[in-house]
Design a protein around this motif. Structure first.
Motif, PDB file in Angstrom:
ATOM      1  N   MET A 274      -5.518   0.915 -10.255  1.00  0.00           N
ATOM      2  CA  MET A 274      -4.189   0.277  -9.609  1.00  0.00           C
ATOM      3  C   MET A 274      -4.126  -0.695  -8.803  1.00  0.00           C
ATOM      4  O   MET A 274      -5.795  -0.885  -8.553  1.00  0.00           O
ATOM      5  CB  MET A 274      -3.989   1.814  -8.777  1.00  0.00           C
TER       6      MET A 274
ATOM      7  N   TYR B 161       1.241   7.183  -6.763  1.00  0.00           N
ATOM      8  CA  TYR B 161      -0.082   7.792  -6.820  1.00  0.00           C
ATOM      9  C   TYR B 161       0.039   9.291  -7.223  1.00  0.00           C
ATOM     10  O   TYR B 161       0.222  10.496  -7.404  1.00  0.00           O
ATOM     11  CB  TYR B 161      -1.533   7.163  -6.049  1.00  0.00           C
TER      12      TYR B 161
ATOM     13  N   GLU C 170      -4.399  -1.832  -5.451  1.00  0.00           N
ATOM     14  CA  GLU C 170      -5.119  -1.707  -4.555  1.00  0.00           C
ATOM     15  C   GLU C 170      -6.405  -0.939  -5.019  1.00  0.00           C
ATOM     16  O   GLU C 170      -7.021  -0.857  -3.920  1.00  0.00           O
ATOM     17  CB  GLU C 170      -4.147  -1.135  -3.217  1.00  0.00           C
ATOM     18  N   ARG C 171      -5.807   0.471  -5.180  1.00  0.00           N
ATOM     19  CA  ARG C 171      -6.670   1.310  -5.647  1.00  0.00           C
ATOM     20  C   ARG C 171      -7.842   1.263  -6.685  1.00  0.00           C
ATOM     21  O   ARG C 171      -9.067   1.788  -6.347  1.00  0.00           O
ATOM     22  CB  ARG C 171      -6.763   2.997  -5.704  1.00  0.00           C
ATOM     23  N   GLY C 172      -7.897   0.584  -6.943  1.00  0.00           N
ATOM     24  CA  GLY C 172      -8.518  -0.171  -8.501  1.00  0.00           C
ATOM     25  C   GLY C 172      -8.695   1.451  -9.351  1.00  0.00           C
ATOM     26  O   GLY C 172      -7.573   1.859  -9.316  1.00  0.00           O
TER      27      GLY C 172
ATOM     28  N   GLU D 123       2.699   1.585  -3.272  1.00  0.00           N
ATOM     29  CA  GLU D 123       1.026   2.249  -3.816  1.00  0.00           C
ATOM     30  C   GLU D 123       1.054   4.042  -4.049  1.00  0.00           C
ATOM     31  O   GLU D 123       0.913   4.326  -4.866  1.00  0.00           O
ATOM     32  CB  GLU D 123      -0.305   1.826  -4.515  1.00  0.00           C
ATOM     33  N   GLU D 124       0.987   4.387  -2.727  1.00  0.00           N
ATOM     34  CA  GLU D 124       0.526   5.349  -2.393  1.00  0.00           C
ATOM     35  C   GLU D 124       1.680   6.424  -2.726  1.00  0.00           C
ATOM     36  O   GLU D 124       1.204   7.864  -3.652  1.00  0.00           O
ATOM     37  CB  GLU D 124      -0.021   6.110  -1.006  1.00  0.00           C
TER      38      GLU D 124
ATOM     39  N   SER E 101       0.452  11.762  -9.675  1.00  0.00           N
ATOM     40  CA  SER E 101      -0.705  12.593  -9.825  1.00  0.00           C
ATOM     41  C   SER E 101      -0.319  14.029 -10.039  1.00  0.00           C
ATOM     42  O   SER E 101      -0.770  15.348  -9.981  1.00  0.00           O
ATOM     43  CB  SER E 101      -1.630  12.087  -9.362  1.00  0.00           C
TER      44      SER E 101
ATOM     45  N   HIS F 118       0.655  -1.480   0.036  1.00  0.00           N
ATOM     46  CA  HIS F 118       0.130  -0.004  -0.341  1.00  0.00           C
ATOM     47  C   HIS F 118       0.973   1.429  -0.193  1.00  0.00           C
ATOM     48  O   HIS F 118       0.852   1.928  -0.712  1.00  0.00           O
ATOM     49  CB  HIS F 118      -1.051   0.119   1.170  1.00  0.00           C
TER      50      HIS F 118
ATOM     51  N   VAL G  92      -9.131   4.854 -10.651  1.00  0.00           N
ATOM     52  CA  VAL G  92      -9.399   6.763 -10.119  1.00  0.00           C
ATOM     53  C   VAL G  92      -9.624   7.344 -12.143  1.00  0.00           C
ATOM     54  O   VAL G  92      -8.441   7.043 -12.271  1.00  0.00           O
ATOM     55  CB  VAL G  92      -7.923   7.068 -10.325  1.00  0.00           C
TER      56      VAL G  92
END
Ligand code: 2AM
Ligand code: CA
Length: 264
Positions: free
Chosen positions: A69, A55, A71-73, A51-52, A59, A48, A75
């Motif tokens: 993604m 991201y 984990e997040r799916g 991934e953060e 972004s 996690h 976006v």
């Protein structure tokens, strides 16, 4: 040497940033092997966090781009033409067991077409990147798929469907292994689809097939193989990012592997 574009530079920066955290956490995982509870929760958190980081980096550099993604799916972005497909930690089971073979994978899709890919082999410190029309690169070395055309001389990579999944999938996998093993010089099963594809692009593996993968496992690796002169297909003729049934090799070997798979 081809200079990475601004987009590739941004993707590499995000992959390296995530990789730094993963390398640190991997050291901890090796210590946790001996604990009764094992490293399960710790690894989920490491995944996690990586991934953060990706991201946040992407972004900031490319505001408005969409994401898929692990984990997040999904976006949705305000920019409907650009999307990143991200696997922060491919080879999770290796990572969890202290096996130093896992990667960060970042793909980029423009107007529905796979456009760029970065795969970061965290432990070896290798960044593989490719962009449409620019070739595939490992540091300053341009990569090409292997030129072997005889299946009997080929080393192929594959992946086993996960325990807990359907018995039919395991049966199919065993049958495909039985059909291909005697035809090749060797089959390898390393546990990271992103790195399997990078190794095909680098001419180490002559080919790779695996079923039921997710788009984030393979998006970046597909660009690596194609830009290195290889062919990536969906085994049964569908959309490879949808089904995750992937076959990758040089143009001479792909039909030979496919025909063995189809004979099952
Ligand atoms: P992961 O390490 O990110 O989970 C190994 O055969 C490959 O399969 C790895 O790339 C692994 O990605 C992927 N994988 C793991 N679990 C999966 C699942 N449930 N469905 C599809 N692919 C999976
Ligand atoms: Ca994965």
């Amino acid at each position: 040497m081809s200079r990475p574009s601004p987009l590739i530079t941004v993707m590499i920066k995000a992959a390296r940033a995530a990789g730094r955290g993963l390398a640190r956490d991997f050291g901890e995982v090796e210590n946790l092997q001996v604990s009764k509870k094992g490293p399960g929760d710790f690894v989920t958190n490491a995944d996690h966090r990586a991934e953060e980081v990706i991201y946040a980096e992407l972004s900031k550099a490319r505001p408005g781009y969409g994401f898929i993604m692990e984990e997040r799916g999904v976006v949705e972005g305000t920019d409907k033409t650009n999307r990143f497909i991200v696997d922060p930690l491919d080879g999770t089971l290796n990572f969890m067991h202290g096996i130093p073979h896992f990667a960060v994978s970042i793909g980029h899709v423009r107007e529905g077409v796979l456009n760029a890919g970065v795969v970061y082999d965290v432990i070896r410190g290798d960044i593989y990147w490719a962009e449409r029309g620019q070739g595939t690169w490992l540091e300053n070395r341009r990569l090409r798929v292997a030129s072997r055309i005889k299946l009997s001389q080929a080393v192929l990579a594959t992946g086993t469907p996960f325990i807990g999944h359907s018995p039919e999938r395991h049966k199919k996998f065993s049958d495909e292994m039985a059909a291909l093993t005697p035809e090749t010089t060797g089959i390898r099963r390393f546990g990271s689809a992103a790195l399997d594809l990078a190794f095909v692009a680098a001419g180490r593996f002559d080919g790779f097939w695996e079923r039921h993968l997710k788009s984030w496992d393979i998006a970046a690796g597909i660009v690596l193989v194609r830009e290195a002169g290889g062919v990536v297909e969906e085994i049964d003729g569908g959309d490879v990012l949808e089904t995750g049934n992937v076959l990758a090799a040089n143009p001479s070997l792909t039909p030979k592997i496919r025909s063995k798979l189809k004979s099952v």
